[in-house]
Motif scaffolding. Sequence first.
Motif, PDB file in Angstrom:
ATOM      1  N   THR A 330       0.812  -1.224   0.000  1.00  0.00           N
ATOM      2  CA  THR A 330       0.000   0.000   0.000  1.00  0.00           C
ATOM      3  C   THR A 330       0.843   1.271   0.000  1.00  0.00           C
ATOM      4  N   ASP A 346      -5.120   4.860  -0.639  1.00  0.00           N
ATOM      5  CA  ASP A 346      -5.930   5.607   0.327  1.00  0.00           C
ATOM      6  C   ASP A 346      -6.502   4.695   1.410  1.00  0.00           C
ATOM      7  N   GLY A 347      -6.500   5.212   2.624  1.00  0.00           N
ATOM      8  CA  GLY A 347      -7.108   4.515   3.745  1.00  0.00           C
ATOM      9  C   GLY A 347      -6.167   3.654   4.565  1.00  0.00           C
ATOM     10  N   HIS A 348      -4.874   3.592   4.171  1.00  0.00           N
ATOM     11  CA  HIS A 348      -3.955   2.689   4.865  1.00  0.00           C
ATOM     12  C   HIS A 348      -2.807   3.412   5.573  1.00  0.00           C
ATOM     13  N   HIS A 409      -4.027  13.305  -6.280  1.00  0.00           N
ATOM     14  CA  HIS A 409      -4.706  12.015  -6.127  1.00  0.00           C
ATOM     15  C   HIS A 409      -5.074  11.453  -7.501  1.00  0.00           C
ATOM     16  N   GLY A 412      -7.859   6.587  -6.186  1.00  0.00           N
ATOM     17  CA  GLY A 412      -7.674   5.950  -4.891  1.00  0.00           C
ATOM     18  C   GLY A 412      -6.243   5.857  -4.416  1.00  0.00           C
ATOM     19  N   HIS A 447      -2.288   2.417   9.273  1.00  0.00           N
ATOM     20  CA  HIS A 447      -3.570   2.044   9.878  1.00  0.00           C
ATOM     21  C   HIS A 447      -3.698   0.533   9.936  1.00  0.00           C
ATOM     22  N   GLN A 449      -4.821  -3.181   9.326  1.00  0.00           N
ATOM     23  CA  GLN A 449      -5.409  -3.758   8.127  1.00  0.00           C
ATOM     24  C   GLN A 449      -6.885  -4.072   8.361  1.00  0.00           C
ATOM     25  N   SER A 450      -7.645  -3.842   7.302  1.00  0.00           N
ATOM     26  CA  SER A 450      -9.092  -4.103   7.429  1.00  0.00           C
ATOM     27  C   SER A 450      -9.572  -4.889   6.216  1.00  0.00           C
TER      28      SER A 450
END
Length: 450
Positions: A330, A346-348, A409, A412, A447, A449-450
């Motif tokens: 990521t 994005d998001g990690h 950006h 994503g 962040h 992991q999800s």
Amino acid sequence: MTCCEPCFSQRQGAACMVISRSSKSDICRRRVNACVDVVLSGVKLLQALGLSPRSGRDHAVLHSRRDLEEAFVHFLGQGAAAERFFSDKETFHDIAHVASEFSGAQHYVGGNAALIGQKFAANSDLKVLLCGPVGPKLHELLDDNVFVPPESLQEVDEFHLILEYQAGEEWGQFKAPHANRFIFSHDLSNGAMNMLEVFVSSLEEFQPDLVVLSGLHMMEGQSKELQKKRLLEVVTSIADIPTGVPVHLELASMTNRELMSSIVQQQVFPAVTSLGLNEQELLFLSQSASGPHASLSSWNGVPDVGMVSDILFWILKEHGRSKGRASDLTRVHFHTLVYHILATVDGHWANQLAAVAAGARVAGTQACATETIDASRVSLRAPREFMTSHSEAGSRIVLNPIEPVVEWHREGISFYFTPVLVCKDPVRTVGLGDAISAEGLFYSEVHPQS
């Protein structure tokens, strides 16, 4: 440039990158490779060996002193960093002996993993476990916060010769446009990944918060069969790392496209969380795996920001984490002489603006051997405006000196660009990439992991 507080520290009571599994101070762990760097003037060493500059020519593997001379002047003329394997053991040891005894030669901790480990170990809150071939000289040079398992100790050091040159330095008809270095070795311990089993066996006891993997480029001196076998074992070893522990892979100079393609394709990239690499490694990666701008033979001066951005986007889109792909990758930290880019899915990750700024700052201070940026000793060479892509309709960016970190950006993926204040007369160029990657990791926040 200003940076916020480092994430990977105890200043706020807990690790920001990964929460420690115990009440002890934060723990990071790094692994292969490790060696002793012998740093000296490349021109003076080759002159002492009785060599003279004839024609520059790259060699994937060095087999003789003449190969060394040709490869050195080839890269000196470009001002580019490179690393090569020297196949002849006896000739290499003869050259290494001359280099070690040479007036002005300096001995330092070497190897990507050991250098990154040293950088982290400078923070008293962090403990580092180094699983690499550690001889007596290297053991003596390591920071007190770097722990070496007994199984990693060996009777003889692995030496890497670092031939440095300054900007404007001339040898025959060749002149260096930038200060840089040429590295070569006959290193079989790191190349064979001999500490792989030690690494795996140490995982449970050490309980790492971060794993740094390096040394895959050293496999170029091994047979194809051993390369394939070891790469599979690397992937298996990464799978044994506890879930949630980020794994950073630091790449280095390579010439074997088949090996690079295997690293990308045989699940090594999807198994790691983060990558660190420079402009030569980035372009070679794209050439080896048929990525964007693969037809480009080499960078013409400063790497084009839009092209670099296209390749970083491709790495994360094709091999990074997505809804339809089981990959942990990521984050990619790209660094070249005059600018850096961090690209993240994005998001990690968070705090990446500070991370890329910190990496640029350490590039200027370490090269000049100063505690802070000395404005009289650095220069700004980054492009003042650029396109963010050449594969699609990218936007045109004009740098603002008041806010030097630029963000954009794309589908994503977020990009963070910063110029570097380049040291005019660097004291030492080797290890800058490792320091940059270490500093970027130190400031980055991952962040769960999800």
